[in-house]
Design an enzyme around this catalytic site. Structure first.
Site, PDB file in Angstrom:
ATOM      1  N   SER A  82     -25.829   9.720  32.597  1.00  0.00           N
ATOM      2  CA  SER A  82     -26.652   9.487  31.403  1.00  0.00           C
ATOM      3  C   SER A  82     -25.907   8.741  30.316  1.00  0.00           C
ATOM      4  CB  SER A  82     -27.168  10.825  30.859  1.00  0.00           C
ATOM      5  OG  SER A  82     -26.094  11.712  30.589  1.00  0.00           O
ATOM      6  N   ASP A 244     -30.568  15.717  21.008  1.00  0.00           N
ATOM      7  CA  ASP A 244     -30.336  16.898  21.836  1.00  0.00           C
ATOM      8  C   ASP A 244     -28.994  17.575  21.553  1.00  0.00           C
ATOM      9  OD1 ASP A 244     -28.542  15.109  22.942  1.00  0.00           O
ATOM     10  OD2 ASP A 244     -29.338  15.245  24.986  1.00  0.00           O
ATOM     11  N   HIS A 247     -25.783  14.365  23.850  1.00  0.00           N
ATOM     12  CA  HIS A 247     -25.453  12.967  24.114  1.00  0.00           C
ATOM     13  C   HIS A 247     -25.135  12.238  22.810  1.00  0.00           C
ATOM     14  CE1 HIS A 247     -27.713  14.093  27.760  1.00  0.00           C
ATOM     15  NE2 HIS A 247     -26.936  13.207  28.356  1.00  0.00           N
TER      16      HIS A 247
END
Length: 348
Positions: A82, A244, A247
């Site tokens: 990610s 979140d 990240h």
């Protein structure tokens, strides 16, 4: 870089050795003490509840950058998890791939054709299909960001690194330069509390050091991301973390891209060499020593080198440590009515 066929095989004993060395100074004694209790299990469950699940894919960044520049385009691919895909941002220009492609095109004064094959949630074991797809576009340079999910899933460093080095070797055999941003410091993630944070930092550092040994042996370059963003995350979590809290935000990705871009240019043999920062931890070391040093100091580049015409010395393969000047760090905007995302001008 030298011919891919001349690269010495990776010594898995060295990987295990450097993983042990990397644990020095990371609170290993404390971690061993608390690991036998139920504290860590409870904290892990709490962290999973706190960190939201991925809800939507990151924006696609594929395309050609610097289309008005002369010359044939340089083909770049970005692989990994990610962090490589740019999860946590909402605009294409904010993804690490777009930041690196734009910066590379402006430094090279050539177009850059970018393809992203990174997958949110990927482990190192998932690199093989990414590499196979990437080879179809005949890349000249690849950027790999991987490792965080291996830590959270407790993949052993030798196993995770074996998949990574297979990816690097395959790309190098195809004539592609490879730059790996090693495992970030998960101890910087706010939802992870001590003592789990101490273990996360230890595991992250172990994997980063093992990745460095294997990648350089396989003919690639590494840049330690480590806690590169840690101090700024701690000081400005609302700006440096995405929604979140796990990240990086757009600004966080811009800082990481600024660290990676100079090594990307060096791997391509492009542009004038910027004088590295003169610090005591720079210079030539044995590769295990260089990997240990890089794992402790974020933003450090490690590449293979020679001493008196030899690739190896008594301590193993020779490696060069550099602390290059970051490109673009000063371009991250301050809060204001028009500063809704990082500018790319600092990567020019």
């Amino acid at each position: 870089m030298g011919d891919a066929g001349s690269v010495a095989p990776v010594g898995w004993r060295d990987v295990r050795r450097i993983a042990r060395l990397a644990a020095i100074g990371t609170g290993a004694t404390v971690a061993a003490t608390v690991a036998t209790g139920g504290v860590l299990l409870g904290q892990a469950r709490q962290a999973r509840r706190t960190i939201p699940m991925a809800e939507a894919p990151p924006p696609r960044c594929d395309g050609e950058y610097g289309t008005k520049l002369p010359g044939p385009p340089v083909t770049m691919v970005i692989l990994g998890d990610s962090s490589a895909a740019g999860y946590g941002v909402f605009r294409r220009r904010e993804t690490p791939g777009a930041l690196l492609a734009t910066g590379l095109s402006r430094r090279l004064h050539r177009p850059v054709r970018l393809r992203r094959f990174a997958v949110v949630g990927a482990l190192s074991a998932g690199l093989k299909p990414q590499v196979e797809a990437a080879l179809e576009v005949e890349p000249e340079v690849a950027v790999i960001l991987i490792g965080g999910n291996d830590v959270t899933n407790r993949t052993s460093p030798p196993v995770a690194v074996r998949y990574l080095v297979d990816a690097v070797r395959t790309l190098r055999a195809a004539g592609c330069e490879v730059v790996v941003g090693t495992c970030p410091d998960l101890g910087a993630i706010q939802p992870i509390r001590p003592p789990l944070r101490w273990l996360a930092r230890r595991w992250s550092r172990q994997l980063a050091a093992a990745q460095t040994v294997a990648v350089v042996e396989a003919g690639g370059w590494t840049v330690s991301l480590g806690n590169l963003l840690g101090p700024r995350f701690a000081a400005e979590p609302a700006r440096m973390f995405a929604w979140d809290r796990f990240h990086p935000s757009a600004e966080g990705y811009a800082v990481a891209a600024a660290a990676l871009l100079p090594t990307l240019l060096a791997a391509l043999g492009a542009g004038p060499e910027r004088r590295p920062l003169l610090v005591a931890r720079e210079g030539v070391r044995s590769l295990p020593e260089a990997a240990h040093e890089a794992a402790r100091h974020a933003g450090t580049e490690v590449s293979g080198t020679q001493v008196r015409g030899r690739d190896h010395g008594p301590g193993g393969r020779w490696a060069q440590l550099r602390r290059r000047a970051f490109f673009g760090v000063g371009a991250v905007p301050q809060p204001g009515p028009t500063a809704d995302s990082p500018t790319l001008e600092g990567l020019a």
